[in-house]
Scaffold this motif. Sequence first.
Motif, PDB file in Angstrom:
ATOM      1  N   PRO A 338      51.724  29.829   2.063  1.00  0.00           N
ATOM      2  CA  PRO A 338      50.832  29.001   2.894  1.00  0.00           C
ATOM      3  C   PRO A 338      51.536  27.746   3.378  1.00  0.00           C
ATOM      4  CG  PRO A 338      49.798  29.606   0.802  1.00  0.00           C
ATOM      5  CD  PRO A 338      51.241  29.967   0.699  1.00  0.00           C
ATOM      6  N   TYR A 339      51.113  27.298   4.554  1.00  0.00           N
ATOM      7  CA  TYR A 339      51.626  26.039   5.080  1.00  0.00           C
ATOM      8  C   TYR A 339      51.184  24.930   4.135  1.00  0.00           C
ATOM      9  CZ  TYR A 339      53.674  23.565   9.028  1.00  0.00           C
ATOM     10  OH  TYR A 339      54.510  22.847   9.836  1.00  0.00           O
ATOM     11  N   PRO A 340      52.104  24.123   3.597  1.00  0.00           N
ATOM     12  CA  PRO A 340      51.737  23.171   2.543  1.00  0.00           C
ATOM     13  C   PRO A 340      50.812  22.060   3.034  1.00  0.00           C
ATOM     14  CG  PRO A 340      54.027  22.875   3.220  1.00  0.00           C
ATOM     15  CD  PRO A 340      53.541  24.087   3.923  1.00  0.00           C
ATOM     16  N   GLU A 341      49.915  21.658   2.151  1.00  0.00           N
ATOM     17  CA  GLU A 341      49.060  20.501   2.436  1.00  0.00           C
ATOM     18  C   GLU A 341      49.909  19.241   2.279  1.00  0.00           C
ATOM     19  OE1 GLU A 341      46.059  20.462   3.463  1.00  0.00           O
ATOM     20  OE2 GLU A 341      44.982  22.220   2.768  1.00  0.00           O
ATOM     21  N   PRO A 342      49.690  18.148   3.046  1.00  0.00           N
ATOM     22  CA  PRO A 342      48.743  18.098   4.176  1.00  0.00           C
ATOM     23  C   PRO A 342      49.413  18.434   5.503  1.00  0.00           C
ATOM     24  CG  PRO A 342      49.536  15.905   3.708  1.00  0.00           C
ATOM     25  CD  PRO A 342      50.249  16.821   2.746  1.00  0.00           C
ATOM     26  N   GLU A 343      50.662  18.984   5.458  1.00  0.00           N
ATOM     27  CA  GLU A 343      51.410  19.214   6.699  1.00  0.00           C
ATOM     28  C   GLU A 343      50.670  20.137   7.661  1.00  0.00           C
ATOM     29  OE1 GLU A 343      52.652  19.218   3.736  1.00  0.00           O
ATOM     30  OE2 GLU A 343      54.632  18.287   3.643  1.00  0.00           O
ATOM     31  N   LYS A 344      49.963  21.160   7.111  1.00  0.00           N
ATOM     32  CA  LYS A 344      49.321  22.126   8.006  1.00  0.00           C
ATOM     33  C   LYS A 344      48.251  21.452   8.861  1.00  0.00           C
ATOM     34  CE  LYS A 344      46.196  23.785   4.402  1.00  0.00           C
ATOM     35  NZ  LYS A 344      45.937  24.889   3.491  1.00  0.00           N
ATOM     36  N   THR A 345      47.490  20.527   8.251  1.00  0.00           N
ATOM     37  CA  THR A 345      46.444  19.833   9.004  1.00  0.00           C
ATOM     38  C   THR A 345      47.058  18.999  10.123  1.00  0.00           C
ATOM     39  OG1 THR A 345      45.127  19.739   6.990  1.00  0.00           O
ATOM     40  CG2 THR A 345      44.462  18.297   8.795  1.00  0.00           C
ATOM     41  N   ARG A 346      48.140  18.304   9.789  1.00  0.00           N
ATOM     42  CA  ARG A 346      48.807  17.480  10.803  1.00  0.00           C
ATOM     43  C   ARG A 346      49.388  18.344  11.915  1.00  0.00           C
ATOM     44  NH1 ARG A 346      50.930  14.104   6.381  1.00  0.00           N
ATOM     45  NH2 ARG A 346      52.895  15.233   6.516  1.00  0.00           N
ATOM     46  N   PHE A 347      49.947  19.509  11.555  1.00  0.00           N
ATOM     47  CA  PHE A 347      50.578  20.370  12.552  1.00  0.00           C
ATOM     48  C   PHE A 347      49.563  20.851  13.580  1.00  0.00           C
ATOM     49  CE2 PHE A 347      51.473  24.606  14.187  1.00  0.00           C
ATOM     50  CZ  PHE A 347      52.699  24.398  14.782  1.00  0.00           C
ATOM     51  N   TRP A 348      48.430  21.413  13.123  1.00  0.00           N
ATOM     52  CA  TRP A 348      47.459  21.962  14.063  1.00  0.00           C
ATOM     53  C   TRP A 348      46.786  20.850  14.858  1.00  0.00           C
ATOM     54  CZ3 TRP A 348      48.506  26.603  15.110  1.00  0.00           C
ATOM     55  CH2 TRP A 348      48.956  27.487  14.131  1.00  0.00           C
ATOM     56  N   ARG A 349      46.594  19.663  14.228  1.00  0.00           N
ATOM     57  CA  ARG A 349      46.023  18.528  14.963  1.00  0.00           C
ATOM     58  C   ARG A 349      46.977  18.107  16.082  1.00  0.00           C
ATOM     59  NH1 ARG A 349      45.732  14.460  11.087  1.00  0.00           N
ATOM     60  NH2 ARG A 349      43.926  15.476  10.186  1.00  0.00           N
ATOM     61  N   ARG A 350      48.269  18.066  15.782  1.00  0.00           N
ATOM     62  CA  ARG A 350      49.264  17.682  16.789  1.00  0.00           C
ATOM     63  C   ARG A 350      49.308  18.712  17.913  1.00  0.00           C
ATOM     64  NH1 ARG A 350      53.106  17.320  13.503  1.00  0.00           N
ATOM     65  NH2 ARG A 350      54.311  19.187  13.961  1.00  0.00           N
ATOM     66  N   LEU A 351      49.195  19.995  17.564  1.00  0.00           N
ATOM     67  CA  LEU A 351      49.226  21.057  18.571  1.00  0.00           C
ATOM     68  C   LEU A 351      48.009  20.963  19.495  1.00  0.00           C
ATOM     69  CD1 LEU A 351      51.215  23.386  19.140  1.00  0.00           C
ATOM     70  CD2 LEU A 351      49.642  24.890  17.938  1.00  0.00           C
ATOM     71  N   ARG A 352      46.845  20.676  18.925  1.00  0.00           N
ATOM     72  CA  ARG A 352      45.643  20.516  19.751  1.00  0.00           C
ATOM     73  C   ARG A 352      45.783  19.323  20.692  1.00  0.00           C
ATOM     74  NH1 ARG A 352      42.939  21.738  14.851  1.00  0.00           N
ATOM     75  NH2 ARG A 352      42.456  19.534  14.504  1.00  0.00           N
ATOM     76  N   ARG A 353      46.378  18.228  20.187  1.00  0.00           N
ATOM     77  CA  ARG A 353      46.560  17.031  21.007  1.00  0.00           C
ATOM     78  C   ARG A 353      47.513  17.313  22.163  1.00  0.00           C
ATOM     79  NH1 ARG A 353      47.578  13.888  17.107  1.00  0.00           N
ATOM     80  NH2 ARG A 353      49.851  13.801  17.266  1.00  0.00           N
ATOM     81  N   LEU A 354      48.600  18.038  21.896  1.00  0.00           N
ATOM     82  CA  LEU A 354      49.544  18.400  22.957  1.00  0.00           C
ATOM     83  C   LEU A 354      48.872  19.270  24.011  1.00  0.00           C
ATOM     84  CD1 LEU A 354      52.770  19.178  20.883  1.00  0.00           C
ATOM     85  CD2 LEU A 354      52.492  17.346  22.563  1.00  0.00           C
TER      86      LEU A 354
END
Length: 365
Positions: A338-354
């Motif tokens: 699994p994508y490690p916490e909390p990196e996964k939350t930051r990754f998908w949030r950044r992708l949505r922002r982009l």
Amino acid sequence: MRIMVVTDAWEPQVNGVVRTLTRVIKEMREMGHSVEVISPDQFKTFPLPTYAEIKVAVGTYEPVQERFKAFEPEAIHIATEGPLGLAARRICVEWKLPFTTSYHTRFPEYVSARLPLPLAAGYAYMKWFHKPSGRLMVATPTMRDELEHHGFRNITAWSRGVDTEAFRPRAKDECDVYEGLARPVFLSVGRVAVEKNIEAFLGLDLPGTKVVVGDGPQTEELKAKYPEVEFRGFKMGDELAAHFACADVFVFPSLTDTFGLVILEAMATGTPVAAYPAPGPIDIIPGSNAGVLAGSATEGLREACLEALKLDRKQVRAFAEGFSWRACAEDFVRNLQPYPEPEKTRFWRRLRRLARVRRRRPEAA
């Protein structure tokens, strides 16, 4: 977890890979996981050359990207090395997402059996495909050793299971699907195709009757060549289970499978197995009292078939009862990365922002 499974093998295909994935996904959902499946039935497809029954997805990369963004998976598993697997692999590598893969078929041997391509080319492709995978799941120790010999890394075990309620011994009051055929009945189940080495079974000098259940590109050719063999065509569900349960011996001549789920299905009905000492059978059968291996990968299958007739069907069934789909699914989940916490939350949030920024730019222009 939110688990994404990407596979080029899916229903309506009928094979061990599809049965394994569908059952493991069912078990994972019952365990409380959310599972998203990306499969060929969701895309435009074309028939695989030389094998029209298998449909290959086209135009996959951008739609698969959108599925990743919409689902925001916490763990990604790429089950096959076809177009969908390639699209998912590319996304994971580009976005630096951890993922796992699995090795279901001896792909280089499979291709070499059908096309004039060297084994080395097939292994070069497979090593390239699986290299970025955090874990490469294989079903047996023999397959792990074989892949390590070819230079594969990060290999881990992933067992298989069998439905012992669907595949069970025949009750006394149930009909015999082979009534009228000379006994003993030697059964083979699977795709009727050159890579399954089915002629090694059909050409054996055995008493009784040889029966083939399944369909494929070699069916008509083999029907004409072996008129004494009973070809029953494609079966599934209760009909398939009955064909296993009513047979005297199940014969598994394949040399290209990595496990052979049908071996466990036959054993669960109490039917003993005869097979070559190839990956899968060589890991399951020795010491099981549920089957007999041939002396080599080219000889001794007839003798194994006749020896298997002597085995106790109750012991065969008892061995199969040691395999469960829940244990198989638990193995699978443990192997995920699994994508490690909390990196996964930051990754998908950044992708949505982009994505939002990209959508706004044309409007501003």
